[in-house]
Design an enzyme around this catalytic site. Sequence first.
Site, short mmCIF file in Angstrom:
data_model
loop_
_atom_site.label_atom_id
_atom_site.label_comp_id
_atom_site.label_asym_id
_atom_site.label_seq_id
_atom_site.Cartn_x
_atom_site.Cartn_y
_atom_site.Cartn_z
N TYR A 154 0.85 -1.20 0.00
CA TYR A 154 0.00 0.00 0.00
C TYR A 154 0.88 1.25 0.00
O TYR A 154 0.70 2.15 -0.82
CB TYR A 154 -0.92 -0.02 1.22
CG TYR A 154 -1.69 1.25 1.46
CD1 TYR A 154 -2.74 1.63 0.63
CD2 TYR A 154 -1.36 2.10 2.53
CE1 TYR A 154 -3.44 2.81 0.85
CE2 TYR A 154 -2.05 3.28 2.75
CZ TYR A 154 -3.09 3.63 1.92
OH TYR A 154 -3.78 4.80 2.14
N TRP A 194 -4.10 7.37 9.97
CA TRP A 194 -4.99 6.79 10.97
C TRP A 194 -6.38 7.46 10.95
O TRP A 194 -6.86 7.96 11.96
CB TRP A 194 -4.37 6.91 12.37
CG TRP A 194 -3.14 6.11 12.61
CD1 TRP A 194 -2.21 5.72 11.71
CD2 TRP A 194 -2.69 5.61 13.88
NE1 TRP A 194 -1.21 5.01 12.32
CE2 TRP A 194 -1.48 4.92 13.65
CE3 TRP A 194 -3.19 5.67 15.19
CZ2 TRP A 194 -0.76 4.30 14.69
CZ3 TRP A 194 -2.48 5.07 16.21
CH2 TRP A 194 -1.28 4.38 15.96
N1 LIG Z 1 -8.00 5.59 5.77
C1 LIG Z 1 -6.83 5.98 6.27
O1 LIG Z 1 -6.49 5.72 7.43
C2 LIG Z 1 -5.87 6.77 5.41
C3 LIG Z 1 -4.62 7.10 5.93
C4 LIG Z 1 -3.74 7.83 5.14
C5 LIG Z 1 -4.11 8.24 3.88
N2 LIG Z 1 -5.33 7.89 3.38
C6 LIG Z 1 -5.66 8.31 2.02
O2 LIG Z 1 -6.76 9.21 2.09
C7 LIG Z 1 -7.61 9.04 0.96
C8 LIG Z 1 -9.03 8.79 1.41
O3 LIG Z 1 -9.05 7.63 2.23
P1 LIG Z 1 -10.42 6.99 2.76
O4 LIG Z 1 -10.10 6.21 3.97
O5 LIG Z 1 -11.49 8.03 2.76
O6 LIG Z 1 -10.69 5.96 1.58
P2 LIG Z 1 -12.00 5.09 1.27
O7 LIG Z 1 -13.04 5.31 2.31
O8 LIG Z 1 -11.53 3.70 1.00
O9 LIG Z 1 -12.53 5.77 -0.07
C9 LIG Z 1 -11.87 5.63 -1.28
C10 LIG Z 1 -12.90 5.71 -2.37
O10 LIG Z 1 -12.24 5.47 -3.63
C11 LIG Z 1 -13.05 4.58 -4.39
N3 LIG Z 1 -12.27 3.84 -5.37
C12 LIG Z 1 -11.56 2.69 -5.19
N4 LIG Z 1 -11.03 2.27 -6.37
C13 LIG Z 1 -11.42 3.18 -7.30
C14 LIG Z 1 -11.21 3.28 -8.71
N5 LIG Z 1 -10.51 2.36 -9.39
N6 LIG Z 1 -11.76 4.32 -9.37
C15 LIG Z 1 -12.48 5.26 -8.71
N7 LIG Z 1 -12.72 5.21 -7.38
C16 LIG Z 1 -12.20 4.18 -6.68
C17 LIG Z 1 -13.64 3.65 -3.34
O11 LIG Z 1 -14.74 2.93 -3.85
P3 LIG Z 1 -15.05 1.46 -3.22
O12 LIG Z 1 -15.28 1.67 -1.76
O13 LIG Z 1 -16.24 1.02 -3.98
O14 LIG Z 1 -13.81 0.64 -3.48
C18 LIG Z 1 -14.01 4.65 -2.25
O15 LIG Z 1 -15.28 5.22 -2.44
C19 LIG Z 1 -6.98 7.92 0.12
O16 LIG Z 1 -6.16 8.48 -0.86
C20 LIG Z 1 -6.12 7.18 1.13
O17 LIG Z 1 -5.02 6.52 0.51
C21 LIG Z 1 -6.21 7.16 4.12
#
Ligand SMILES: NC(=O)c1ccc[n+]([C@@H]2O[C@H](COP(=O)([O-])OP(=O)(O)OC[C@H]3O[C@@H](n4cnc5c(N)ncnc54)[C@H](OP(=O)(O)O)[C@@H]3O)[C@@H](O)[C@H]2O)c1
Length: 287
Positions: free
Chosen positions: A123, A148
């Site tokens: 990741y 987080w």
């Molecule tokens: N969560 C954390 O703790 C964390 C930490 C550090 C950084 N981040 C970053 O912050 C951002 C937001 O995170 P989050 O936790 O809000 O993520 P999330 O809830 O998993 O949301 C990501 C969204 O992207 C969609 N997606 C996945 N594959 C896709 C594709 N091929 N084309 C278009 N859309 C797609 C997902 O759809 P599906 O659900 O249908 O797959 C989901 O709606 C991301 O860039 C993540 O890497 C997150």
Amino acid sequence: MIGSKGMLGKDLMGVLPSSFPDDEVIGWDIEDIDIQKEEDTATQIEKLQPHIVIHVAAYTDVDGCELDEEKAFAVNAEGTKHITLAASRCRAKVVYLSTDYIFDGNKREPYLENDLPSPLNVYGRSKLKGEQYIQEWMKDALIIRTQWLYGSYGKNFVTSILQQATEKKVLSIVNDQVGSPTYTADLAKAISILIGVDARGIFHVANSDLCSWYIFGQAVLKLSGLDKVRVIPISSKEFGRPAVRPSYSVLDCQKLKKETGLTLRPWTEALKNYLNTYRLRISREGR
Ligand SMILES: NC(=O)c1ccc[n+]([C@@H]2O[C@H](COP(=O)([O-])OP(=O)(O)OC[C@H]3O[C@@H](n4cnc5c(N)ncnc54)[C@H](OP(=O)(O)O)[C@@H]3O)[C@@H](O)[C@H]2O)c1
């Protein structure tokens, strides 16, 4: 915005229209645009001719990425490249969300924006590749690293602890990873402020103060009146997840403060606020 139905995306869809009342905010998620597909991504973005593309779509299942490296890179790295190429043809600025997992944790003090990345898992490597594509193709992009996350939409650590507490009397939580739990509502406001001042380059954004997952879990239970549930600290090795995580990935957010005057509140305060909102929602839904 791409990724508008995710945990952070939904909060951003709430914050951005009031922060930028003169602009139209359009949200797309996987059913509107699959960023793995270069042509479709290009056609959609170029048809819209946006000023800014906020890219929060990702394959965020850290252990899933470890088991499916191809998908991790197709979405997080190549998907980001597809968005960046299309956006640069429209002269639109990309705002990309990245992660603390690009660091290996060996520094043992808060990571600065220019510290050398060295991801331990797939990741982290795929998200770093996304950063590198953006830096290669776009000079004025904004890259925001955070960590987080928990929020009102979708499953997260807090909802998982609360769920487990209804099923078990004893919970085992990892105590050898340290970071800063970050509330997506606070992060969404910070992102809109960074966009408002036309920030460029890399910024670290997280709630203040640090803890382990064990301390975070204990706080969730205590603030929810579930102190009777016993919590046992365990090591990451005992927990045995497929992806290795950094043991220390606290982000130094001084650059954010210097350029916008903003410091996100301590994670304990944000958590209290989140749990109040969570309780209100549950009681409204009659659960
Ligand atoms: N969560 C954390 O703790 C964390 C930490 C550090 C950084 N981040 C970053 O912050 C951002 C937001 O995170 P989050 O936790 O809000 O993520 P999330 O809830 O998993 O949301 C990501 C969204 O992207 C969609 N997606 C996945 N594959 C896709 C594709 N091929 N084309 C278009 N859309 C797609 C997902 O759809 P599906 O659900 O249908 O797959 C989901 O709606 C991301 O860039 C993540 O890497 C997150």
